[in-house]
Design an enzyme around this catalytic site. Sequence first.
Site, PDB file in Angstrom:
ATOM      1  N   CYS A  83      50.258 -30.063  96.889  1.00 17.65           N
ATOM      2  CA  CYS A  83      50.455 -28.832  96.119  1.00 17.65           C
ATOM      3  C   CYS A  83      51.707 -29.017  95.269  1.00 17.65           C
ATOM      4  O   CYS A  83      52.796 -29.249  95.810  1.00 17.65           O
ATOM      5  CB  CYS A  83      50.626 -27.638  97.063  1.00 17.65           C
ATOM      6  SG  CYS A  83      51.076 -26.093  96.250  1.00 17.65           S
ATOM      7  N   CYS A 114      48.526 -28.655  88.984  1.00 20.84           N
ATOM      8  CA  CYS A 114      48.187 -27.920  90.210  1.00 20.84           C
ATOM      9  C   CYS A 114      47.002 -28.650  90.803  1.00 20.84           C
ATOM     10  O   CYS A 114      46.032 -28.947  90.083  1.00 20.84           O
ATOM     11  CB  CYS A 114      47.846 -26.464  89.910  1.00 20.84           C
ATOM     12  SG  CYS A 114      47.152 -25.573  91.334  1.00 20.84           S
TER      13      CYS A 114
END
Length: 266
Positions: free
Chosen positions: A73, A186
């Site tokens: 992440c 992302c």
Amino acid sequence: MSVNFAFLDSGTGGLPYLKYLKTEKPDATCVYVGDTKNFPYGEKSREQIIEKSAGCVKKIIEKWNPDAIVVACNTISVSALDELRKRFPETPFIGTVPAIKPAAKITKTKRIGLLATNATVNHPYTKKLISDFAGGCKVFSLGAPELISFIEHNYYYSTHAERLNAAKPACDFFRENGCDVIVLACTHFLNMSDEIKEAAGENIKVVDSRDGVTRHAFDVVPAEKISALNLFHSELYVTGFTESNDSQRYISFCQQNDIKFGGLLK
């Protein structure tokens, strides 16, 4: 039980990192934890990101004692990685950060698109990456929480047309600003990289940090530490259900990805 790699994400969007690693090293034992109870991280403060991710890391270490934790992440990596390393010094962490450096090497227009969460877009770490590696470029940053939510909740049940429609606004923004490279900053976006490439068009390249993260992971956990037994399939755990059908949705999701659903991480 000890595993080679544990993956931590704010949801299930970073699963392509696990799949890519398993392609390179099929014998690696892996678990994947999505903090679905606290999704999305991209709209949280740095303090919230640190505390939520640290809580998950504590449970991961207690349950599996992994050789390394891959923070799959970008938001957690840029906001909390240093603090996680301080709090859990015995555990190696592999972060995931925006692929600004490789993008700067291949752009011809010197105009780069950065597609990310709002937290990643606004974080000083990201701004330093741009300053250090893309000083001669103009970077157009776009936070896309709606697209991230679409991928987390609807991607595996959507049509190709729906995915293209979801990706189109971001790609239009970068095209209108003359970008010839888009950085997927992302991990959720990796699930839709093909659709993003299609929506962007043949004149725009799309890059991510998948290869670099995987190579670093194998530097941290060398081949001789990876079991050749592969005693269990990769497993997905989540921290919470937000809808009544979530359990069945995750079971279906795992079946599509050849992963066992382990249930709630308690």
